[in-house]
Design a protein around this motif. Structure first.
Motif, PDB file in Angstrom:
ATOM      1  N   ARG A   5       0.812  -1.211   0.000  1.00  0.00           N
ATOM      2  CA  ARG A   5       0.000   0.000   0.000  1.00  0.00           C
ATOM      3  C   ARG A   5       0.845   1.262   0.000  1.00  0.00           C
ATOM      4  O   ARG A   5       0.525   2.225  -0.674  1.00  0.00           O
ATOM      5  N   SER A   6       1.929   1.274   0.778  1.00  0.00           N
ATOM      6  CA  SER A   6       2.778   2.460   0.756  1.00  0.00           C
ATOM      7  C   SER A   6       3.458   2.587  -0.603  1.00  0.00           C
ATOM      8  O   SER A   6       3.690   3.682  -1.101  1.00  0.00           O
ATOM      9  N   SER A   7       3.768   1.457  -1.237  1.00  0.00           N
ATOM     10  CA  SER A   7       4.329   1.496  -2.584  1.00  0.00           C
ATOM     11  C   SER A   7       3.313   2.077  -3.563  1.00  0.00           C
ATOM     12  O   SER A   7       3.654   2.849  -4.458  1.00  0.00           O
ATOM     13  N   GLY A   8       2.056   1.712  -3.386  1.00  0.00           N
ATOM     14  CA  GLY A   8       1.012   2.250  -4.241  1.00  0.00           C
ATOM     15  C   GLY A   8       0.891   3.752  -4.120  1.00  0.00           C
ATOM     16  O   GLY A   8       0.688   4.463  -5.103  1.00  0.00           O
ATOM     17  N   ALA A   9       1.031   4.252  -2.894  1.00  0.00           N
ATOM     18  CA  ALA A   9       0.969   5.703  -2.690  1.00  0.00           C
ATOM     19  C   ALA A   9       2.115   6.401  -3.412  1.00  0.00           C
ATOM     20  O   ALA A   9       1.960   7.488  -3.959  1.00  0.00           O
ATOM     21  N   GLU A  10       3.282   5.765  -3.385  1.00  0.00           N
ATOM     22  CA  GLU A  10       4.419   6.344  -4.084  1.00  0.00           C
ATOM     23  C   GLU A  10       4.187   6.354  -5.595  1.00  0.00           C
ATOM     24  O   GLU A  10       4.581   7.286  -6.292  1.00  0.00           O
ATOM     25  N   VAL A  11       3.552   5.314  -6.118  1.00  0.00           N
ATOM     26  CA  VAL A  11       3.220   5.269  -7.541  1.00  0.00           C
ATOM     27  C   VAL A  11       2.337   6.451  -7.907  1.00  0.00           C
ATOM     28  O   VAL A  11       2.558   7.158  -8.890  1.00  0.00           O
ATOM     29  N   GLN A  12       1.304   6.701  -7.078  1.00  0.00           N
ATOM     30  CA  GLN A  12       0.387   7.803  -7.366  1.00  0.00           C
ATOM     31  C   GLN A  12       1.089   9.145  -7.284  1.00  0.00           C
ATOM     32  O   GLN A  12       0.876  10.028  -8.107  1.00  0.00           O
ATOM     33  N   SER A  14       4.218   9.891  -7.751  1.00  0.00           N
ATOM     34  CA  SER A  14       5.216  10.116  -8.799  1.00  0.00           C
ATOM     35  C   SER A  14       4.617  10.112 -10.195  1.00  0.00           C
ATOM     36  O   SER A  14       5.331  10.195 -11.174  1.00  0.00           O
ATOM     37  N   LYS A  15       3.264  10.014 -10.235  1.00  0.00           N
ATOM     38  CA  LYS A  15       2.528   9.890 -11.499  1.00  0.00           C
ATOM     39  C   LYS A  15       2.816   8.555 -12.184  1.00  0.00           C
ATOM     40  O   LYS A  15       2.381   8.313 -13.294  1.00  0.00           O
ATOM     41  N   GLY A  16       3.567   7.677 -11.499  1.00  0.00           N
ATOM     42  CA  GLY A  16       3.721   6.310 -11.953  1.00  0.00           C
ATOM     43  C   GLY A  16       4.639   6.099 -13.123  1.00  0.00           C
ATOM     44  O   GLY A  16       4.846   4.974 -13.535  1.00  0.00           O
ATOM     45  N   ARG A  55      -9.780 -15.980  -9.816  1.00  0.00           N
ATOM     46  CA  ARG A  55     -10.315 -14.742 -10.394  1.00  0.00           C
ATOM     47  C   ARG A  55      -9.259 -13.637 -10.391  1.00  0.00           C
ATOM     48  O   ARG A  55      -9.094 -12.915 -11.375  1.00  0.00           O
ATOM     49  N   ALA A  56      -8.541 -13.533  -9.276  1.00  0.00           N
ATOM     50  CA  ALA A  56      -7.526 -12.475  -9.166  1.00  0.00           C
ATOM     51  C   ALA A  56      -6.402 -12.689 -10.166  1.00  0.00           C
ATOM     52  O   ALA A  56      -5.924 -11.736 -10.797  1.00  0.00           O
ATOM     53  N   VAL A  57      -5.975 -13.944 -10.342  1.00  0.00           N
ATOM     54  CA  VAL A  57      -4.898 -14.246 -11.288  1.00  0.00           C
ATOM     55  C   VAL A  57      -5.336 -13.945 -12.719  1.00  0.00           C
ATOM     56  O   VAL A  57      -4.576 -13.371 -13.513  1.00  0.00           O
ATOM     57  N   GLU A  58      -6.577 -14.321 -13.055  1.00  0.00           N
ATOM     58  CA  GLU A  58      -7.078 -14.052 -14.411  1.00  0.00           C
ATOM     59  C   GLU A  58      -7.199 -12.551 -14.649  1.00  0.00           C
ATOM     60  O   GLU A  58      -6.840 -12.050 -15.724  1.00  0.00           O
ATOM     61  N   GLU A  59      -7.707 -11.804 -13.666  1.00  0.00           N
ATOM     62  CA  GLU A  59      -7.827 -10.348 -13.806  1.00  0.00           C
ATOM     63  C   GLU A  59      -6.457  -9.711 -13.961  1.00  0.00           C
ATOM     64  O   GLU A  59      -6.276  -8.767 -14.741  1.00  0.00           O
ATOM     65  N   LEU A  60      -5.489 -10.237 -13.220  1.00  0.00           N
ATOM     66  CA  LEU A  60      -4.129  -9.707 -13.289  1.00  0.00           C
ATOM     67  C   LEU A  60      -3.556  -9.876 -14.694  1.00  0.00           C
ATOM     68  O   LEU A  60      -2.920  -8.966 -15.242  1.00  0.00           O
ATOM     69  N   GLY A  61      -3.802 -11.042 -15.287  1.00  0.00           N
ATOM     70  CA  GLY A  61      -3.325 -11.294 -16.642  1.00  0.00           C
ATOM     71  C   GLY A  61      -3.917 -10.325 -17.648  1.00  0.00           C
ATOM     72  O   GLY A  61      -3.208  -9.796 -18.516  1.00  0.00           O
ATOM     73  N   VAL A  62      -5.213 -10.054 -17.531  1.00  0.00           N
ATOM     74  CA  VAL A  62      -5.882  -9.120 -18.444  1.00  0.00           C
ATOM     75  C   VAL A  62      -5.322  -7.705 -18.272  1.00  0.00           C
ATOM     76  O   VAL A  62      -5.060  -6.997 -19.247  1.00  0.00           O
ATOM     77  N   LEU A  63      -5.129  -7.301 -17.030  1.00  0.00           N
ATOM     78  CA  LEU A  63      -4.599  -5.963 -16.773  1.00  0.00           C
ATOM     79  C   LEU A  63      -3.223  -5.774 -17.404  1.00  0.00           C
ATOM     80  O   LEU A  63      -2.941  -4.747 -18.023  1.00  0.00           O
ATOM     81  N   LEU A  64      -2.364  -6.776 -17.247  1.00  0.00           N
ATOM     82  CA  LEU A  64      -1.003  -6.665 -17.765  1.00  0.00           C
ATOM     83  C   LEU A  64      -0.976  -6.694 -19.297  1.00  0.00           C
ATOM     84  O   LEU A  64      -0.288  -5.898 -19.929  1.00  0.00           O
ATOM     85  N   THR A  83      -3.722   1.547 -13.761  1.00  0.00           N
ATOM     86  CA  THR A  83      -3.465   0.120 -13.974  1.00  0.00           C
ATOM     87  C   THR A  83      -2.483  -0.420 -12.949  1.00  0.00           C
ATOM     88  O   THR A  83      -2.667  -1.519 -12.405  1.00  0.00           O
ATOM     89  N   GLN A  84      -1.439   0.341 -12.656  1.00  0.00           N
ATOM     90  CA  GLN A  84      -0.477  -0.093 -11.646  1.00  0.00           C
ATOM     91  C   GLN A  84      -1.145  -0.270 -10.291  1.00  0.00           C
ATOM     92  O   GLN A  84      -0.857  -1.226  -9.559  1.00  0.00           O
ATOM     93  N   MET A  85      -2.040   0.645  -9.932  1.00  0.00           N
ATOM     94  CA  MET A  85      -2.744   0.533  -8.651  1.00  0.00           C
ATOM     95  C   MET A  85      -3.641  -0.708  -8.623  1.00  0.00           C
ATOM     96  O   MET A  85      -3.724  -1.399  -7.606  1.00  0.00           O
ATOM     97  N   GLN A  86      -4.292  -1.004  -9.739  1.00  0.00           N
ATOM     98  CA  GLN A  86      -5.129  -2.203  -9.801  1.00  0.00           C
ATOM     99  C   GLN A  86      -4.277  -3.472  -9.708  1.00  0.00           C
ATOM    100  O   GLN A  86      -4.668  -4.456  -9.074  1.00  0.00           O
ATOM    101  N   VAL A  87      -3.105  -3.447 -10.358  1.00  0.00           N
ATOM    102  CA  VAL A  87      -2.192  -4.586 -10.275  1.00  0.00           C
ATOM    103  C   VAL A  87      -1.747  -4.803  -8.829  1.00  0.00           C
ATOM    104  O   VAL A  87      -1.737  -5.932  -8.330  1.00  0.00           O
TER     105      VAL A  87
END
Length: 309
Positions: A5-12, A14-16, A55-64, A83-87
């Protein structure tokens, strides 16, 4: 791990996008890793959670393969960040399933009867904002509570949430760095037993209890798993001169700028029990003012993710 979660905040923050060339390489590389472990991730998941993991693995594949690749191709920074946040969210869901199955923290005997959060929980804050005068407006934001890294502190917080103790309370103070809230002084919950300071580091398998990292001489050598390096970091308050005198009756959000506050390099890390991070609609925290009402604070994640000892 607790740092997703803290990594996700850093992504947001830094504009990712630090390098489109790097993004072009990372997308296919991540897809290749997922393809390699796809079947094993599903096969080895606990029976009760196998369908969720699939379900999570399949969704992850579609996102990537679709969204991430499209964002990179079009150099669409907002889509890439989203997309990075969803991943990260999907990775966290998968990691939580596996971590919960083997979760057995070493908790000192004197705290063994305290409520323990085994896993993670999503908590939604519904607030009445006063900055929308003349008509006050309801808004919401969601926080993820991390029982893996702070099982005792998170357990107390979730216990109070489920009791409705934070409902119909007000924001107490707000300044440039923090937003403080909690239970009314007249609440029966103010008689709760004191909580120990609880800090897990990247080098420890279980949290440290009762002493700050500075008191243990670990500040320079060990970094907290849940640092104050993300806007919307949620921690439990305690008297300034006694780290083991807090009860969970007060909490605070840190309005930290992750681009200027690396983990372990501020005065808060290791001195307060961090229990999670704001996850959705974090901008609402910036709009909170003293006296704003918390209409409701509630657990919204599936009950299967929550186990209070």
């Amino acid at each position: 791990g607790g740092n997703i979660r803290s990594s996700g905040a850093e992504v947001q923050a830094s504009k990712g996008v630090k390098s489109w060339a790097l993004a072009e390489r990372n997308g296919p590389a991540a897809s290749a890793v997922l393809a390699k472990y796809h079947d094993a991730l599903i096969r080895e998941a606990p029976s009760a959670s196998k369908a969720d993991v699939k379900r999570a693995v399949e969704e992850l594949g579609v996102l990537l393969e679709r969204d991430f690749a499209s964002a990179v191709k079009k150099k669409n920074a907002p889509l890439l960040v989203e997309t990075q946040m969803q991943v990260l969210d999907l990775l966290d869901r998968i990691a939580t399933v596996y971590s919960s199955a083997s979760f057995n923290p070493e908790i000192p005997l004197k705290y063994s009867d305290f409520p323990i959060l085994r896993g993670r929980a999503l908590v939604q804050f519904t607030v009445e904002l006063s900055d929308t005068q003349p008509e006050k407006k309801l808004d919401r934001f969601v926080v993820e509570i991390d029982g893996f890294s702070a099982p005792v502190s998170s357990g107390r917080f979730i216990e109070l949430v489920k009791q409705g103790s934070y409902n119909d309370t007000v924001i107490i103070t707000v300044d440039e760095t923090t937003v403080v809230g909690g239970i009314n002084e007249s609440s029966a919950s103010s008689t709760l037993s004191p909580l120990p300071l609880e800090v897990r580091t990247e080098q420890s398998s279980s949290p440290y209890y009762g002493e700050s990292l500075e008191e243990m001489g670990l500040t320079a050598r060990e970094k907290p798993v849940l640092p104050f390096n993300a806007f919307g970091t949620l921690a439990l308050g305690h008297p300034e001169d006694e780290v083991n005198a807090g009860t969970g009756s007060q909490w605070f959000f840190a309005k930290t700028d992750p681009t200027t506050t690396p983990a372990g390099l501020n005065l808060l890390d290791g001195n307060y029990s961090v229990i999670g991070y704001a996850l959705r609609n974090r901008d609402v925290i910036n709009r909170l003012s003293p006296g704003d009402r918390l209409i409701k604070v509630e657990v919204i994640s599936p009950a299967t993710q929550i186990s209070i000892k």
